[in-house]
Every structure is written in structure tokens, then in C-alpha cells.
Design a protein around this motif. Structure first.
Motif, PDB file in Angstrom:
ATOM      1  N   MET A 563      11.279   8.518  46.988  1.00  0.00           N
ATOM      2  CA  MET A 563      11.614   7.093  47.112  1.00  0.00           C
ATOM      3  C   MET A 563      12.501   6.850  48.327  1.00  0.00           C
ATOM      4  O   MET A 563      12.312   5.876  49.071  1.00  0.00           O
ATOM      5  CB  MET A 563      12.295   6.604  45.839  1.00  0.00           C
ATOM      6  CG  MET A 563      11.410   6.597  44.606  1.00  0.00           C
ATOM      7  SD  MET A 563      12.242   5.901  43.157  1.00  0.00           S
ATOM      8  CE  MET A 563      12.421   4.183  43.643  1.00  0.00           C
ATOM      9  N   GLU A 567      11.568   4.383  51.487  1.00  0.00           N
ATOM     10  CA  GLU A 567      12.384   3.238  51.883  1.00  0.00           C
ATOM     11  C   GLU A 567      12.844   3.364  53.339  1.00  0.00           C
ATOM     12  O   GLU A 567      12.890   2.374  54.083  1.00  0.00           O
ATOM     13  CB  GLU A 567      13.574   3.110  50.934  1.00  0.00           C
ATOM     14  CG  GLU A 567      13.154   2.690  49.527  1.00  0.00           C
ATOM     15  CD  GLU A 567      14.313   2.662  48.546  1.00  0.00           C
ATOM     16  OE1 GLU A 567      15.461   2.914  48.976  1.00  0.00           O
ATOM     17  OE2 GLU A 567      14.076   2.383  47.350  1.00  0.00           O
ATOM     18  N   TYR A 577      11.403  -4.749  51.740  1.00  0.00           N
ATOM     19  CA  TYR A 577      11.126  -4.148  50.439  1.00  0.00           C
ATOM     20  C   TYR A 577      12.292  -4.363  49.479  1.00  0.00           C
ATOM     21  O   TYR A 577      13.410  -4.674  49.888  1.00  0.00           O
ATOM     22  CB  TYR A 577      10.853  -2.642  50.588  1.00  0.00           C
ATOM     23  CG  TYR A 577      12.065  -1.835  50.997  1.00  0.00           C
ATOM     24  CD1 TYR A 577      12.373  -1.637  52.331  1.00  0.00           C
ATOM     25  CD2 TYR A 577      12.923  -1.290  50.036  1.00  0.00           C
ATOM     26  CE1 TYR A 577      13.484  -0.914  52.725  1.00  0.00           C
ATOM     27  CE2 TYR A 577      14.041  -0.558  50.415  1.00  0.00           C
ATOM     28  CZ  TYR A 577      14.320  -0.371  51.755  1.00  0.00           C
ATOM     29  OH  TYR A 577      15.429   0.335  52.121  1.00  0.00           O
ATOM     30  N   SER A 579      13.877  -2.349  45.747  1.00  0.00           N
ATOM     31  CA  SER A 579      13.838  -1.060  45.059  1.00  0.00           C
ATOM     32  C   SER A 579      14.102  -1.269  43.569  1.00  0.00           C
ATOM     33  O   SER A 579      15.016  -2.004  43.190  1.00  0.00           O
ATOM     34  CB  SER A 579      14.886  -0.112  45.653  1.00  0.00           C
ATOM     35  OG  SER A 579      14.823   1.153  45.037  1.00  0.00           O
ATOM     36  N   ARG A 581      14.816   1.103  40.369  1.00  0.00           N
ATOM     37  CA  ARG A 581      15.111   2.479  39.981  1.00  0.00           C
ATOM     38  C   ARG A 581      15.755   2.533  38.614  1.00  0.00           C
ATOM     39  O   ARG A 581      16.207   1.514  38.077  1.00  0.00           O
ATOM     40  CB  ARG A 581      16.034   3.134  41.006  1.00  0.00           C
ATOM     41  CG  ARG A 581      15.521   3.143  42.432  1.00  0.00           C
ATOM     42  CD  ARG A 581      16.342   4.060  43.296  1.00  0.00           C
ATOM     43  NE  ARG A 581      15.867   4.115  44.680  1.00  0.00           N
ATOM     44  CZ  ARG A 581      16.096   5.130  45.491  1.00  0.00           C
ATOM     45  NH1 ARG A 581      16.813   6.170  45.065  1.00  0.00           N
ATOM     46  NH2 ARG A 581      15.633   5.128  46.727  1.00  0.00           N
ATOM     47  N   VAL A 606       9.380  -0.802  45.866  1.00  0.00           N
ATOM     48  CA  VAL A 606       9.402   0.657  45.726  1.00  0.00           C
ATOM     49  C   VAL A 606       9.910   0.964  44.320  1.00  0.00           C
ATOM     50  O   VAL A 606      11.067   0.691  44.009  1.00  0.00           O
ATOM     51  CB  VAL A 606      10.308   1.307  46.789  1.00  0.00           C
ATOM     52  CG1 VAL A 606      10.276   2.827  46.654  1.00  0.00           C
ATOM     53  CG2 VAL A 606       9.878   0.879  48.181  1.00  0.00           C
ATOM     54  N   CYS A 607       9.034   1.523  43.497  1.00  0.00           N
ATOM     55  CA  CYS A 607       9.335   1.657  42.076  1.00  0.00           C
ATOM     56  C   CYS A 607       9.339   3.116  41.634  1.00  0.00           C
ATOM     57  O   CYS A 607       8.507   3.915  42.078  1.00  0.00           O
ATOM     58  CB  CYS A 607       8.308   0.908  41.225  1.00  0.00           C
ATOM     59  SG  CYS A 607       8.287  -0.870  41.504  1.00  0.00           S
TER      60      CYS A 607
END
Length: 713
Positions: A563, A567, A577, A579, A581, A606-607
Motif C-alpha cells: 500500500m 500511494e 487518492y 487511503s 486502512r 487505496v484499500c
């Protein structure tokens, strides 16, 4: 009581016995006779429930006889060696029998459940071998009180507002008009039933989709608040609740509105207080859904210390991770309903998470003012590796009590008029369980306005030094597996070029278990992490291309390092983007979701595959990039279905980034193969039956078998 009787009495805990002077046949010949009967049944290809019980009892008594022979100081050396030799022969018979029917292997485990039928047969075999049984009149143990387990007692917290609520209503009036029916004799009492019930779902039993018949939806939706509308399939379940149905395994595919159905079900049943046990990542969303669909009700989200809990709320929302701190006051709250979201999280019956959920469920059933509290298990992927994953969910719903059907399920099975040896029992048993409350709808069946989804593999080449290092590590692992296999074959006296699938899987399972605890060296888990990191930049670059050409994209990765690299790559390429988390607060996570859904400038989410793979609505995108592969087909499906949900207006494509010529490709193939399990069990599909082992085991077994065939060729 004689020494020999005392030596054997520990096997039951409820009986003592003594040796009587009879002929010298003893127990071992009785076991040998029984073992030959089971072996003959296995050779005929049909091991009945009675023979399965006999197989287990033989194994139990063999352990007792072996322990007795070794510990008996009055037994001569020659007599002891003879007894141990005969027991070794029995063990060989059992091993050969289990090789013919591998489902028997689980019965050899020391912790395998022992049924009443097995205990009765044990007594019969012992008596035939010259042992009288004397029933111990000592009273059995008192029922276990419903208290907080000692290991978590010191972690308990009690919010002040909860104390006020309990004080304001310390007693819950009983409902004298609705009591559970008294148990009665069942023709199935002497049958082992759990195995056939699970097998009926594993094979499909010739049935269709595993979904109960629901009442037709009324012409008008009178349940939704203003400006909202339920879909017909959602209303059908709520009509069943209105008619009095109270247990549901709601296994709709992800995206069909399970949260809304359960929230409204509690309202229809007037089943408050309602407890919702959910993954941490969706706690905020659950509170939103309660406010959205039942605005007249209040909800409270339970955090670690419980400081902000509203003890007078209608709906209590707690995540699995902090349930142990709040068990005490939840047991005293007088819950009338309970929902477990992502119920496959409790599939491991030995985990603390599962034990606490099941304890709460038992308490709700035992103490609810009504005899039928509302119990709902929600999961779009109820099966991960095996149909055994059903057991914990069925226990939560009250359909099982340990390894036996509950009285409710037993009564329903009685109504079929069939026993496991009858033709048609599996199909009838499967339908009986379904009618208890399994509801399974696929998007293709009930949400025809939803677009189809597809998974497209995007192969990449790892031509970096790290890629070469990973391939070298795979070669080293294969060599180590080959060496272990050759040693096993040599010890078994087999020909060197023998390819034995069972021994291959034995080595694969052992390798996986050792890898879980390995502190150094290359394991399959370490190699998967290295693969994810090695292809992270390439996967992020591909996501950037898709984002520029197609719009918003959800980028899933499994490891933190992957991740971070993604990123960093997006920042360098000028891609905006957010994130999502696992270490974020609920507020921060929801802010990221809202930004992705509503802000046109945010191009990528972004997962974390583990933290964001369930419960989230990310349908602003129509493309998903799976930068790393999971170890289960279910996790992949859950990730894709964050986008393929109600409200999605475009076809959904999942781009699966696969590193060519590595174990990544094997994992991708096996994930696809595992998809058939849920289809067989729930959708009635007639797909080829694949291994129920984990994908890690399947990958290692495939690597070893391919290496062996290459050598033979």
C-alpha cells in the motif's frame, strides 16, 4: 474395583468398571472383528453412519488399550509386546480404511466429538471383551452458569448509562403465552446427523438454490422511510419476519442490502434491544443505516472503553475485537435480537471471538422475554474453505447444539419420515435446514438492473532482482519438498518414482503449519508478501492508467508495504487518492469513503484487502485493481463487491494483477477453482468438486506434484 477396571474407567468420566473372569478373548479381538467390518464396508464403497461410529470407537479403545498395556506393571514384557503388536495391526487396518474414505480421518483426532451412540457402543465392545460396566451414581456436574469467562473478567467495562438502564428495569417479564415445545422421542435419536447434513450441502443433494420460500412482496412498500425504497427481494424477507419467522442465515450476495433488511427486520419484529456484532471497519456505516432505515430508533456504537455508550439506545453496535470487554453488561441488557455481520468471521469454533458470540446467542435465547428472539447471521460468503464453516453459524442460529441438531431441527427432520439410510434423505435434510431460514439471492436473480461483473487477469513479468530472488526461493522450496517426499516414500517401502496424492497433501499440510510458526527462512507466506511488494509499483502504474482512461478506481492490496509503494507511486504520477486502512479511526475512514464517493477530484481509493474488503460502499467506481491476491476466493469476491453493489450503473471489471511464472499464477487458478464450493453448497450448481484444503496447501501440493511428474517424465 480391580486395577484393570480402574485403568479403563477414565475413558468415560461417568462410569467405572472391573474385569470379570471369562474366556481369554479380551477387548483387542473384539476391536479386530469390528475393524474388519468397517474395512469391508469401506471396500464396498459405503461407510454408513453406524460404521463411522464404530470406526471412532475402535480408535478410542485402541488408545485406551495401548495406554493400559504400557502402564500395567503386572503385565509381563512378552504379554505387553504381544498386545502392542496386535494394536499396531489394528492401527494399520484403520489407516487403510481411512485411505479409502478420507472423511474418516477427522474421527481419529483426539478432540473429535463423541456421540451418545459412540459411548453406548464402547460399553458394548468392552462388555463383549470381558468388562462389566457399573454405572457411577455420582451426580453429574451442575449446569454451567452464564458468567463472563475468567480469562476476560478483568477486562470488563460497564458504561454508566448501562447501569442506569439495568437499574430502571431490573426484571424482564416472562412471556407465558409462548413456550418452547417439550422434547419428545425421535426416530433419529440414534443416528449421527451432522455429517449427513453437511454432506447434503457439500454435494448439493440434487437441489436448487439454497433459499427458503419467502412470502410474496406486497404491492406497496409500507416499510421504507420517505424518499427511500426497498427492492422486492428485501420486502420478501421482511414479510417472513412479519409472519413470525425469527432465524435467518441471510447469505445474499454482497451488495443486495443485507444491512437494511436486518435493521428493518428488528423493527418489524419489535425486537429491541438489538445487538449488532460487526467488523470494526463498518461500525459507522451500521449506525448510519439504522438512522436511515429506522429513524425513529436510536443506536450507539460501542468503543473499547465504552465511554460514549448510550445505555438507553435501541440498537447496540459492537465490533468483534472489543466484544470481550463488554460481554458482562451485554448479558444483563435483556437483548431481544442479535445480528452477526460477516458471520463467516466466527467459523473457527475454538477462537475466543466465536465462543463469545455463541455465548451471547445462547443467553439471548435463554433469557429473552419471548421464546423466539430474532437471530440473523449475515454473510455474502458463508463458506471459506469447507462446509464445516456452516457449523458455527448454525449454532449461533440455534439449529445445532454442539455437534447435534437442536430439538427444533430434530423435530423438522422427523417430519420428513426419513432416516440417513433412506434414499432421498440428503435432499430432504438439506431442504429442512433451508426452510429454517437460509435466504440466498444472487444479483443475477433479483437485481437485474445490476451490471455483470468480470475478472480479467493482467499478467506482469517480474524482471527485477527481487523477481529473480523470489523465483530462486520457489526453486529452493520445491527442492525441500522433494527431499521430504523422497524420505517419506522410502520409509513407506514404495517405489522411488511413486506419485501418491495423499502423501503429497500430507507434506503440503505439514509445510503450511510449519510456515505459520517459522521465524526465518522462505515460507509460502513470506513469498506471497514478497510478491506483493515486488509487483506493487507495476500494479499502481496500471491503476493510474485505468484511472486516467476510465475514471475512479479501487486499488486493493494486502500488505502495508504494498500500500505504501502504491500511494508513493500515485503521488509521483499526480493521481489524487484516499487511503482506507485498518489502523484508521472510524471517522477518518468514513471521511475517506465520502471523499472517494463524492469528490470528482479523488481518482483512486487505496484499500486494505483485509480491512476494507467487507461492508463498504464504493460504487462510485466501476473498476477494481487487485494488486495482491488473497488466500481465499471469498476475500476476492468481497473486495470486488465493494463496487458491484446496488446503485452501480456501469459494468464492473476487476483487473487482477498476476506475476507470471510464480506461485501467484497458481494462487489465481486455485481461487477460481474454490469459487465452485459456494456454488455447489448454496446455488445448487453441479461444478467439479475440488479440494477443501486451504489454498496454501493446494499451492504447495501442486508445486510438489508438478516437480515429481517432471522428474518421472
Amino acid at each position: 474395583m480391580s486395577r484393570q477396571a480402574r485403568a479403563h474407567a477414565g475413558g468415560t468420566g461417568q462410569a467405572v468398571r472391573h474385569r470379570r473372569q471369562v474366556d481369554n478373548t479380551g477387548v483387542i479381538p473384539q476391536l479386530a472383528k469390528a475393524a474388519r467390518e468397517v474395512e469391508a464396508a469401506a471396500q464396498r464403497g459405503r461407510v454408513s453412519p453406524a460404521n463411522r461410529t464404530k470406526f471412532q470407537v475402535i480408535a478410542l479403545l485402541m488408545r485406551e488399550e495401548r495406554a493400559r498395556a504400557r502402564a500395567d506393571t503386572e503385565m509381563g514384557d512378552s504379554e505387553r509386546q504381544e498386545a502392542l503388536k496386535r494394536l499396531d495391526g489394528l492401527a494399520s487396518i484403520l489407516a487403510k480404511t481411512a485411505a479409502r474414505d478420507t472423511s474418516l480421518v477427522t474421527l481419529l483426532q483426539p478432540d473429535a466429538p463423541v456421540s451418545e451412540q459412540a459411548r453406548a457402543l464402547r460399553k458394548q465392545l468392552l462388555f463383549a471383551g470381558g468388562v462389566d460396566m457399573i454405572v457411577d451414581e455420582t451426580p453429574g456436574p451442575e449446569p454451567v452458569k452464564r458468567i463472563v469467562p475468567p480469562e476476560i473478567a478483568e477486562r470488563q467495562v460497564v458504561p454508566v448509562s448501562v447501569k442506569s438502564r439495568v437499574r430502571s428495569n431490573p426484571f424482564h417479564a416472562p412471556d407465558l403465552n409462548s413456550r418452547a415445545p417439550a422434547p419428545h422421542y425421535s426416530r433419529l435419536s440414534n443416528w449421527e446427523l451432522l455429517g449427513p447434513l453437511l454432506r447434503a450441502f457439500e454435494t448439493g443433494a440434487g437441489g436448487g438454490a439454497a433459499s427458503m420460500q419467502l412470502p410474496p412482496a406486497p404491492k406497496y412498500d409500507r416499510l421504507s422511510p420517505p424518499a427511500l425504497e426497498l427492492m422486492p427481494h428485501q420486502i420478501g424477507l421482511l414479510e417472513a419476519v412479519r409472519e413470525g419467522h425469527r432465524t435467518f442465515l441471510l447469505a445474499d450476495e454482497p451488495g443486495l442490502g443485507k444491512t437494511a433488511q436486518s435493521v428493518l427486520a428488528a423493527s418489524v419484529a419489535d425486537a429491541y434491544p438489538l445487538l449488532c456484532v460487526v467488523p470494526n471497519v463498518v461500525k459507522t456505516n451500521w449506525a448510519r443505516e439504522v438512522a436511515r432505515w429506522t429513524p425513529q430508533r436510536t443506536s450507539t456504537v460501542i468503543t473499547g472503553d465504552g465511554r460514549d455508550v448510550d445505555g438507553f439506545a435501541d440498537v447496540f453496535i459492537v465490533n468483534y475485537e472489543v466484544l470481550d470487554r463488554h460481554l458482562g453488561w451485554l448479558l444483563e441488557l435483556g437483548l431481544k435480537s442479535m445480528v452477526v455481520d460477516e458471520a463467516h468471521f466466527i467459523k473457527n469454533l475454538q477462537s475466543q471471538r466465536s465462543r463469545l458470540v455463541l455465548q451471547l446467542a445462547d443467553h439471548v435465547r435463554a433469557s429473552s422475554p419471548t421464546s423466539a428472539p430474532l437471530m440473523m447471521a449475515l454473510t455474502g460468503t458463508p463458506l471459506i474453505n469447507d462446509v464445516d464453516d456452516f457449523k458455527a453459524i448454525w449454532q449461533f442460529l440455534g439449529w445445532l447444539e454442539g455437534d447435534k441438531p437442536s430439538q427444533l431441527l430434530l423435530d423438522r427432520l422427523d417430519e420428513t419420515g426419513l432416516v440417513p439410510s433412506d434414499p432421498g434423505f440428503l435432499a430432504a435434510a438439506r431442504q429442512t435446514v433451508i426452510d429454517l431460514g437460509i435466504v440466498r439471492r444472487r444479483k443475477v436473480d433479483v437485481a437485474r438492473d445490476l451490471p455483470a461483473k468480470r475478472v480479467v487477469d493482467m499478467p506482469i513479468e517480474l524482471d527485477s532482482e527481487e523477481g529473480s530472488s523470489i523465483r530462486s526461493a520457489e526453486v529452493a522450496l520445491t527442492r525441500r519438498l522433494l527431499a521430504r517426499y523422497r524420505s517419506l516414500v522410502a520409509a513407506s517401502g514404495l517405489e522411488p518414482d511413486t506419485i501418491d496424492p495423499e502423501r503429497i497433501r500430507m507434506i503440503a499440510r505439514s509445510e503450511v503449519e510449519e510456515s505459520k510458526t517459522a521465524s526465518k527462512g522462505e515460507s509460502i507466506f513470506a513469498m506471497q508478501r514478497r510478491l506483493g511488494v515486488a509487483k506493487a509499483e507495476l500494479a499502481a502504474e496500471y491503476t493510474s492508467q485505468v484511472a486516467r482512461s476510465a475514471g475512479k478506481v479501487v486499488h486493493f492490496a494486502k500488505h502495508i508495504e504494498a500500500m505504501d509503494i502504491a500511494e508513493r507511486t500515485f503521488a509521483e504520477l499526480g493521481i489524487s487518492y484516499v487511503s482506507i486502512r485498518g489502523d484508521q479511526s472510524s471517522i477518518a475512514r468514513q471521511a475517506a469513503i465520502d471523499a472517494f464517493q463524492k469528490d470528482p477530484k479523488v481518482q483512486v481509493a487505496v484499500c486494505s484487502l483485509l480491512a476494507a474488503g467487507v461492508g463498504l460502499n464504493l460504487q462510485a467506481a466501476s473498476d477494481v485493481v487487485l494488486a495482491e491476491l488473497s488466500w481465499t476466493a471469498a476475500e476476492q469476491t468481497q473486495a470486488i463487491d465493494r463496487v458491484h453493489r446496488i446503485g452501480q450503473e456501469w459494468p464492473v471489471t476487476a483487473w487482477r494483477v498476476v506475476a507470471s511464472q510464480t506461485l501467484d499464477a497458481r494462487i489465481a487458478e486455485l481461487i477460481d477453482a474454490k469459487q465452485g464450493l459456494a456454488a455447489r453448497a448454496l446455488d445448487g450448481a453441479d461444478d467439479e468438486v475440488h479440494s477443501s484444503d486451504s489454498i496454501q496447501v493446494d499451492v504447495i501440493a501442486a508445486m510438489l506434484e508438478e516437480a515429481l511428474r517432471t522428474e518421472v517424465a
